[in-house]
Design an enzyme around this catalytic site. Structure first.
Site, PDB file in Angstrom:
ATOM      1  N   ARG A   1      41.812  46.060   8.229  1.00  0.00           N
ATOM      2  CA  ARG A   1      40.632  45.682   7.341  1.00  0.00           C
ATOM      3  C   ARG A   1      39.600  46.810   7.870  1.00  0.00           C
ATOM      4  O   ARG A   1      38.846  47.265   7.477  1.00  0.00           O
ATOM      5  CB  ARG A   1      40.657  44.065   7.545  1.00  0.00           C
ATOM      6  CG  ARG A   1      41.597  43.302   7.041  1.00  0.00           C
ATOM      7  CD  ARG A   1      41.394  41.843   6.944  1.00  0.00           C
ATOM      8  NE  ARG A   1      42.290  41.164   6.776  1.00  0.00           N
ATOM      9  CZ  ARG A   1      43.466  40.755   7.016  1.00  0.00           C
ATOM     10  NH1 ARG A   1      44.045  41.229   7.774  1.00  0.00           N
ATOM     11  NH2 ARG A   1      44.443  39.756   6.696  1.00  0.00           N
ATOM     12  N   ILE A   2      39.220  46.300   8.826  1.00  0.00           N
ATOM     13  CA  ILE A   2      37.964  46.665   9.714  1.00  0.00           C
ATOM     14  C   ILE A   2      38.048  48.601   9.938  1.00  0.00           C
ATOM     15  O   ILE A   2      37.304  48.879   9.872  1.00  0.00           O
ATOM     16  CB  ILE A   2      37.535  46.004  11.551  1.00  0.00           C
ATOM     17  CG1 ILE A   2      37.389  44.326  11.317  1.00  0.00           C
ATOM     18  CG2 ILE A   2      36.205  47.060  12.343  1.00  0.00           C
ATOM     19  CD1 ILE A   2      37.658  43.819  12.444  1.00  0.00           C
TER      20      ILE A   2
ATOM     21  N   ASP B   1      47.742  54.386  12.936  1.00  0.00           N
ATOM     22  CA  ASP B   1      47.858  53.219  13.160  1.00  0.00           C
ATOM     23  C   ASP B   1      49.860  53.202  13.225  1.00  0.00           C
ATOM     24  O   ASP B   1      49.808  53.311  11.837  1.00  0.00           O
ATOM     25  CB  ASP B   1      47.797  52.526  12.064  1.00  0.00           C
ATOM     26  CG  ASP B   1      47.838  50.971  11.679  1.00  0.00           C
ATOM     27  OD1 ASP B   1      48.853  50.372  12.124  1.00  0.00           O
ATOM     28  OD2 ASP B   1      46.620  50.167  11.793  1.00  0.00           O
TER      29      ASP B   1
ATOM     30  N   ALA C   1      36.513  46.662  19.908  1.00  0.00           N
ATOM     31  CA  ALA C   1      38.385  45.958  19.220  1.00  0.00           C
ATOM     32  C   ALA C   1      38.209  44.909  20.126  1.00  0.00           C
ATOM     33  O   ALA C   1      38.318  43.322  20.817  1.00  0.00           O
ATOM     34  CB  ALA C   1      39.417  46.807  19.514  1.00  0.00           C
TER      35      ALA C   1
ATOM     36  N   ASP D   1      31.596  47.069  22.512  1.00  0.00           N
ATOM     37  CA  ASP D   1      31.310  45.511  21.839  1.00  0.00           C
ATOM     38  C   ASP D   1      32.824  44.414  22.928  1.00  0.00           C
ATOM     39  O   ASP D   1      31.979  43.372  22.790  1.00  0.00           O
ATOM     40  CB  ASP D   1      31.489  45.400  20.618  1.00  0.00           C
ATOM     41  CG  ASP D   1      30.688  44.050  20.263  1.00  0.00           C
ATOM     42  OD1 ASP D   1      29.433  43.522  20.815  1.00  0.00           O
ATOM     43  OD2 ASP D   1      31.007  43.219  19.621  1.00  0.00           O
TER      44      ASP D   1
ATOM     45  N   GLU E   1      34.808  40.374  30.878  1.00  0.00           N
ATOM     46  CA  GLU E   1      34.025  39.962  29.800  1.00  0.00           C
ATOM     47  C   GLU E   1      33.448  39.182  30.084  1.00  0.00           C
ATOM     48  O   GLU E   1      34.001  37.704  29.814  1.00  0.00           O
ATOM     49  CB  GLU E   1      34.662  39.558  28.346  1.00  0.00           C
ATOM     50  CG  GLU E   1      33.685  39.971  27.268  1.00  0.00           C
ATOM     51  CD  GLU E   1      34.134  40.379  25.917  1.00  0.00           C
ATOM     52  OE1 GLU E   1      34.366  39.450  25.156  1.00  0.00           O
ATOM     53  OE2 GLU E   1      34.692  41.473  25.194  1.00  0.00           O
TER      54      GLU E   1
ATOM     55  N   HIS F   1      30.293  41.558  23.457  1.00  0.00           N
ATOM     56  CA  HIS F   1      31.183  40.904  22.743  1.00  0.00           C
ATOM     57  C   HIS F   1      30.283  39.792  21.037  1.00  0.00           C
ATOM     58  O   HIS F   1      30.735  39.244  20.409  1.00  0.00           O
ATOM     59  CB  HIS F   1      31.764  39.935  23.014  1.00  0.00           C
ATOM     60  CG  HIS F   1      33.389  39.489  22.272  1.00  0.00           C
ATOM     61  ND1 HIS F   1      34.398  39.693  22.698  1.00  0.00           N
ATOM     62  CD2 HIS F   1      33.332  40.054  20.816  1.00  0.00           C
ATOM     63  CE1 HIS F   1      35.699  39.887  21.535  1.00  0.00           C
ATOM     64  NE2 HIS F   1      35.133  40.210  20.607  1.00  0.00           N
TER      65      HIS F   1
END
Length: 315
Positions: A139-140, A159, A215, A240, A245, A264
């Site tokens: 989707r993204i 993919d 991701a 991101d 994290e 994030h």
């Protein structure tokens, strides 16, 4: 019967149906809407005997063991459509910021060196005619690919779950590494994708490549990325997500002009957060009301031998 739902984190713009109440403690809940910080597995199901469904905000379910939950009669769902638009837009923003070297330009302005002559002084990329390599074209990724084509970029996609590319051209990883001017990551975190961007793959990429990751942090070997940035082989990175994290405050990636790190927040627009919470609640209620949610990850939770919905519970 009133369904008791616990929500981990903010719940903007939510209007509750008459049969739903939000509770403050997950031990009081038969449904949980969760983020990425805690592990949800068989141990969590045993600790929370009233729990019947867990819905993961967003797409990734790496913190939820849906098979273990299903074995305890607890359904697991996600909301893969919720964060798509906001995350793709954030990836585009990072791509542009890193490609145009905006962090360098801003720093020079702050340092009193804002008028440095020609625009080429910061070495930014003109994206028209350049090649974007998408690792993952769900989707993204496909939405970002559409944005890139609108900018005049060529799009290559890799993919393993697709037979044809929904945007651009489907290629193997080697062609991504050798041809892409910007590599953008949109794959899940699995043992197979851990450190997909590593010293070997970075060395195979074009000199001056830019890396974008919206991701999962584990897709990138940060030590290898730092070395490639220091050598100049990689021109920039925009992340991101990181691993760990958040990164420690003294991590060298946080102190480079050629690296942009956001905490994030790609899906965290007001509209995106509202869409995710509405979709998460809809998934939870579908299960609790006896229906099959659209994004149920393991139907084994409905086995009558384990299905917790068959237990009597409080109104």
């Amino acid at each position: 019967m009133r369904h008791r739902v616990w929500i981990d984190g903010p719940a903007p713009g939510i209007e509750l149906p008459a049969d739903v109440v939000i509770v403050d403690d997950p031990s009081d809940a038969d449904g949980a809407i969760v983020g990425s910080k805690e592990r949800w597995d068989g141990a969590a199901c045993r600790r929370l005997p009233d729990l019947k469904v867990v819905v993961r905000r967003g797409i990734g379910t790496d913190t939820v063991d849906h098979a273990a939950c299903a074995a305890h009669g607890v359904a697991v769902c996600n909301t893969p459509d919720g964060p798509t638009t906001s995350t793709a837009e954030h990836a585009l923003a990072l791509l542009l910021a890193a490609g145009k070297r905006l962090k360098v330009a801003e720093r020079r302005l702050r340092d009193g060196d804002g008028l440095v002559g020609t625009p080429a002084a910061v070495g930014g990329l003109e994206l028209d005619g350049r090649t974007l390599g998408l690792i993952g074209c769900g989707r993204i990724g496909r939405r970002l690919g559409g944005y890139a084509e609108a900018l005049g970029m060529q799009v290559l996609a890799h993919d393993p779950h697709l037979d044809a590319a929904p945007v651009g051209r489907l290629v193997d990883l080697e062609e991504i590494w050798s041809s892409a001017d910007i590599v953008s990551l949109h794959a899940p975190a699995t043992p197979a994708t851990r450190h997909l961007v590593n010293a070997t793959s970075l060395a195979a990429m074009r000199p001056g490549v830019v890396i974008v990751n919206c991701a999962r942090g584990a897709l990138v070997d940060h030590d290898a990325l730092l070395a490639a940035l220091t050598s100049g082989h990689v021109a920039g990175a925009a992340l991101d997500v990181t691993d760990p994290e958040p990164l420690p405050a003294d991590h060298p990636l946080l102190h480079r002009d050629d690296v942009l790190v956001t905490p994030h927040v790609a899906s965290g627009t007001t509209a995106g957060a509202e869409r995710v919470i509405h979709q998460a609640l809809a998934q939870a209620l579908a299960w609790l009301r006896g229906d099959t949610p659209e994004h149920l990850l393991d139907p084994a939770a409905a086995d009558p031998a384990v299905d917790r919905r068959l237990r009597a519970g409080p109104d």
